[in-house]
Design a protein around this motif. Structure first.
Motif, PDB file in Angstrom:
ATOM      1  N   ALA A   1       0.832  -1.208   0.000  1.00 56.08           N
ATOM      2  CA  ALA A   1       0.000   0.000   0.000  1.00 56.08           C
ATOM      3  C   ALA A   1       0.865   1.255   0.000  1.00 56.08           C
ATOM      4  O   ALA A   1       0.544   2.241  -0.683  1.00 56.08           O
ATOM      5  N   MET A   2       1.957   1.242   0.741  1.00 55.84           N
ATOM      6  CA  MET A   2       2.807   2.424   0.835  1.00 55.84           C
ATOM      7  C   MET A   2       3.427   2.790  -0.512  1.00 55.84           C
ATOM      8  O   MET A   2       3.656   3.973  -0.785  1.00 55.84           O
ATOM      9  N   ILE A   3       3.674   1.809  -1.363  1.00 53.94           N
ATOM     10  CA  ILE A   3       4.172   2.094  -2.714  1.00 53.94           C
ATOM     11  C   ILE A   3       3.164   2.957  -3.466  1.00 53.94           C
ATOM     12  O   ILE A   3       3.522   3.929  -4.120  1.00 53.94           O
ATOM     13  N   HIS A   4       1.905   2.581  -3.369  1.00 52.98           N
ATOM     14  CA  HIS A   4       0.856   3.269  -4.134  1.00 52.98           C
ATOM     15  C   HIS A   4       0.451   4.608  -3.517  1.00 52.98           C
ATOM     16  O   HIS A   4      -0.277   5.375  -4.143  1.00 52.98           O
ATOM     17  N   LEU A   5       0.928   4.892  -2.309  1.00 50.53           N
ATOM     18  CA  LEU A   5       0.663   6.186  -1.684  1.00 50.53           C
ATOM     19  C   LEU A   5       1.743   7.213  -2.020  1.00 50.53           C
ATOM     20  O   LEU A   5       1.538   8.412  -1.819  1.00 50.53           O
ATOM     21  N   ALA A   6       2.869   6.746  -2.535  1.00 43.60           N
ATOM     22  CA  ALA A   6       3.974   7.650  -2.863  1.00 43.60           C
ATOM     23  C   ALA A   6       3.564   8.620  -3.968  1.00 43.60           C
ATOM     24  O   ALA A   6       2.864   8.254  -4.908  1.00 43.60           O
TER      25      ALA A   6
END
Length: 163
Positions: A76-81
């Motif tokens: 999820a953190m990848i897609h929040l970048a």
């Protein structure tokens, strides 16, 4: 490419450990590590060792749960970048334990597209989105140790100052 800095962080042996030590110390000491991370899939591992053991000579359920949660959260953190601010929160965790974990257990979540769509929708509409993500843990023989369903909430943060 969105999330590339985050992916590179976890590919670096020292920086990834520093991140875990500072942000997720329990996972760091239990030996949870990111084995593979890209926009579609994340694999994490947790060993059976002194710090992660239970009295029954297997990996403690909480350590298995940490590794499963990390496989979904890192993805999820990848897609929040490089996106507007979006908060993420675990709402629910369901675990199904099928076999004793007595070695390294590898958890895999391959639902990057589901996460990306939910984040894009919450940014576009301003409405929160809840996704149920599956992470499966397997031993070195490919046998399923545990399966987790982790419910994440994504909500666009207010851009108002001080909020």
């Amino acid at each position: 490419m969105p999330g590339n800095k985050f992916i590179q962080l976890f590919k670096h042996p020292v920086k990834s450990r520093m991140f875990l030590f500072s942000k997720l110390p329990s996972a760091y000491f239990a030996g949870v590590r990111v084995k593979h991370l890209d926009e579609q899939k994340c694999e994490t591992t947790v060993p059976y060792k002194w710090f992660s053991q239970n009295p029954f000579r297997s990996t403690y359920f909480a350590c298995l749960s940490m590794a499963a949660e990390m496989s979904t959260g890192a993805l999820a953190m990848i897609h929040l970048a490089d996106k507007p601010p979006v908060s993420m929160l675990v709402l629910k965790v369901n675990g199904d334990y099928q076999k004793k974990a007595v070695g390294i257990t590898t958890f895999t979540c391959d639902q990057g597209d589901v996460i990306k769509n939910a984040i894009d929708e919450t940014i576009g509409t301003g409405e929160p989105r809840i996704v149920n993500l599956r992470s499966t843990g397997r031993n070195d023989k490919g046998e399923t140790i545990a399966e987790f369903e982790i419910s994440w909430s994504f909500k666009r943060r207010s851009s108002a100052p001080g909020v």
